[in-house]
Design an enzyme around this catalytic site. Structure first.
Site, PDB file in Angstrom:
ATOM      1  N   GLY B  27       0.832  -1.190   0.000  1.00 13.70           N
ATOM      2  CA  GLY B  27       0.000   0.000   0.000  1.00 13.70           C
ATOM      3  C   GLY B  27       0.863   1.235   0.000  1.00 13.70           C
ATOM      4  CB  SER B  73       5.010   4.103  -4.584  1.00 16.83           C
ATOM      5  OG  SER B  73       4.066   3.159  -4.998  1.00 16.83           O
ATOM      6  CG  HIS B  94      -2.645   1.107  -4.283  1.00  8.98           C
ATOM      7  ND1 HIS B  94      -3.728   0.359  -4.702  1.00  8.98           N
ATOM      8  CD2 HIS B  94      -1.554   0.303  -4.464  1.00  8.98           C
ATOM      9  CE1 HIS B  94      -3.301  -0.830  -5.127  1.00  8.98           C
ATOM     10  NE2 HIS B  94      -1.998  -0.891  -4.990  1.00  8.98           N
ATOM     11  CG  HIS B  96      -2.773  -5.021  -2.283  1.00  9.04           C
ATOM     12  ND1 HIS B  96      -2.268  -6.059  -3.044  1.00  9.04           N
ATOM     13  CD2 HIS B  96      -2.511  -3.898  -2.993  1.00  9.04           C
ATOM     14  CE1 HIS B  96      -1.707  -5.579  -4.139  1.00  9.04           C
ATOM     15  NE2 HIS B  96      -1.828  -4.276  -4.134  1.00  9.04           N
ATOM     16  CG  ASP B 119     -24.384   7.035   6.574  1.00  8.97           C
ATOM     17  OD1 ASP B 119     -25.362   7.710   6.227  1.00  8.97           O
ATOM     18  OD2 ASP B 119     -24.371   6.325   7.596  1.00  8.97           O
ATOM     19  CG  HIS B 168      -4.066  -4.227  -8.535  1.00  8.88           C
ATOM     20  ND1 HIS B 168      -3.230  -3.527  -9.367  1.00  8.88           N
ATOM     21  CD2 HIS B 168      -3.523  -4.111  -7.305  1.00  8.88           C
ATOM     22  CE1 HIS B 168      -2.223  -3.022  -8.667  1.00  8.88           C
ATOM     23  NE2 HIS B 168      -2.385  -3.368  -7.422  1.00  8.88           N
ATOM     24  CE1 TYR B 226     -23.865  10.997  11.976  1.00  6.15           C
ATOM     25  CE2 TYR B 226     -21.845  12.122  11.304  1.00  6.15           C
ATOM     26  CZ  TYR B 226     -22.481  11.119  12.023  1.00  6.15           C
ATOM     27  OH  TYR B 226     -21.745  10.251  12.778  1.00  6.15           O
TER      28      TYR B 226
END
Lengths: 232, 232, 232, 232
Positions: B27, B73, B94, B96, B119, B168, B226
């Site tokens: 990630g 990355s 990003h 996983h 929501d 992915h 809210y």
């Protein structure tokens, strides 16, 4: 040098427990000193938090005791068979980690359903044939090793550093025992992702060969461009 | 100002790990300074607990390195494509994360089955088309960005700040990288709820358009009531 | 006296977070002082770890603000409707706890599949009818309360202190807000057990009326013989 | 001697909670002093973290109170029936641990799908017949014990130290209460593995009799060669 290897094997066994890969005493790790012709492995049935480096058992490549006061792991003959067959292997891990074991019990290889899998294993993780009664009744643990080696005919153990033993659990191997622990962790993660994927969609397709190669080769081999390793 | 952004990106990457959204090194998070034309992103393959703000990599909007000693990355070209296409985006994540990845592997969008989903996401979370072999063989990471942008034709990235990349995993974006981390957390929660719902009842119906709008607009836009934000 | 009730409501809201029943800000707890005609409820959208007893909002039984600087939970009208309809209720908890929400999203009541369930709920946990568009467009939160009350025609809210709102999540109530938190915890446990049971065996049968009564009455009512309460 | 047994029973009950086998007050452990003809058991409904050894209740083998100020666990008559029927049993554990309870609710025995199971239980874990209404209305807890004993006709409680009570949960027994806690832990692990295996592959086969025997006898009996126990 065996002192260093004992420490590595001790640490790897503790990691199996700490990472939740081996509950109770369901798992063991070993390493090999190929120059010396020696395997270092966990003693059988000793809880992970009681282990010391002195307790580690040293054997030759046939699994005959060389040093140690305790019995080696009963799975030693399987480890030894893999060291003899898979030349580059430096460390081996056997665990009953949950989802990898589930696939082994279900009698199914783990299909390659996504890039998380492809980043680490070059294709589906294979499963052995069920063992015949005579193989179970004979040298069972050695024959387990034989079943794994037979399944790897035509497969490269460097590109596929893991296997499921049908009705049993998994073995992983790498150039070092620390790397084998990491691979066992990733195998468990991949096994869990594949489990939930197949339950959600029984028809889920494996990724394409192009995507498998792209991700595997992004991390492995001379063209790798992931991470900070210098590309050569 | 980039010093502040480096800290935000550092913190966001650590949060991915701390919240369990990114195990191992699966990630990455980035942020953009649009005035300066600079992207700040995690370096490739560095464990989250070893990261420092100095390690963060700075690039331009084409993903060309401007500052930093480490490789960015490998997913940088995907981030850059999203920053160029989605105007209001300030940060991208990003991961996983488990259940979002499961939906991506299953090849299914996440249906809107309840108000928890409504929501936060205004409709089903979309999934990209599988990528063609030539797109994978070419500029793979940039083409991943292209596949996402193509999927968002007719969709508002502000009302739908997440996507699944088929086979992915997920990408999320928001006005800041901290908000993108929060959205990635909620996506994972919603993905897990939807997974268990569909396994329990494969025919579970999406909520009505009226309920979707009511919940989404209760939290977003000028009529929101809210929370403690002043309504305008 | 409201000072004590504020503390109870504060503690209950924190418990929702601590027990993992309410992630993010997905849940709220309230209590009532019937003599004073006052409801005490969580403010809207404030993270659980930032709450103080002073932040709690005090309203009358119609949900009109009496004390407090913050907006009350947007679900207040639902709480108020339940307090008005269910006479013995002293506290109410609303959460999006995972498995209870999954049943609500699946549109199914939770069948009584075992004695864990029967110990706490006297029969299947009911689910409301989906709300009509005009009810959603109107006083949505009050109408949610109305849908719950309508579903309880012929049911005893003391023997069934929980409900699923279709496509949304659960509400629980008890004589005190602390007890309502406990019931919400048990509902989640029972919902998870029922989920796994139905996935394992879609035809799993509900337990017999005899077993349901035996277990429920072992813990509730004048013939109870579980625990250390004096039987009367 | 009962002082030591009280401590063991106290510790075992706390372990049920600490290991996550018994949430809330859903579980109890007991031990027997056969020479003295005394059972020591948890008091009913007391939270695990409030227990002290003085609170433990002492009864005879018919479950009649001998010592203690608190009511014994309401499941005492089931424990007593098992102590009378299963001669070598020294300790008994009853829990509503999640996956074992799921199998009990699903009305299915736990099939022996792998070697993790075979290492500990010599075949499928059996389930009782559903109880008839008159048995529930009568001496319910004693009749639960009777249903277990009836199910064990032809089974060896030493080779199968666990049972599922249909629609309820599990009981485990061993030569000591500490060992029974360990068995309850392993039962839960095995139940979870079997659950996921059957969901993944409803046709998953039980392992062969040869493999079952090999693994069970590797750990149990005079030919055992697992662990550090001297083989005789």
């Amino acid at each position: 040098m065996l002192a260093a290897l004992r420490e590595q094997v001790l640490h790897a066994n503790r990691e199996l427990s700490r990472r939740g890969l081996a509950r109770f005493t369901f798992g063991n790790a070993s390493a090999i000193d190929r120059a010396a012709g020696r395997i270092v492995i966990k003693p059988s049935g000793v809880p992970y938090d009681e282990l010391t480096s002195e307790m580690m058992v040293v054997t030759d490549l046939e699994g005959r005791m060389v040093e140690g006061k305790l019995r080696p792991s009963s799975d030693l003959p399987t480890h030894a068979a893999l060291y003899r067959a898979f030349a580059g292997t430096g460390g081996i891990v056997h665990t009953h980690s949950h989802y990898a074991t589930v696939w082994a019990q279900a009698g199914r290889e783990i299909p390659c359903l996504g890039t998380t899998h492809a980043d680490h294993f070059h294709g589906p993780v294979p499963i052995t044939e069920p063992m015949a009664d005579h193989a179970i009744a004979g040298e069972y643990e050695a024959n387990t090793g034989g079943a794994i080696v037979a399944r790897f005919a035509g497969l490269d153990p460097k590109a596929m550093p893991a296997v499921l033993v049908a009705g049993h659990a998994s073995f992983c191997w790498e150039s070092s025992v620390a790397a084998a622990v990491e691979t066992a962790s990733i195998l468990e993660e991949v096994a869990e992702m594949a489990y939930h994927t197949i339950v959600l969609n029984a028809e889920a397709a494996e990724i394409s060969a192009a995507l498998l190669d792209r991700h595997f080769l992004r991390k492995h081999g001379s063209e790798a461009y992931y991470g900070q390793r210098p590309s050569t």
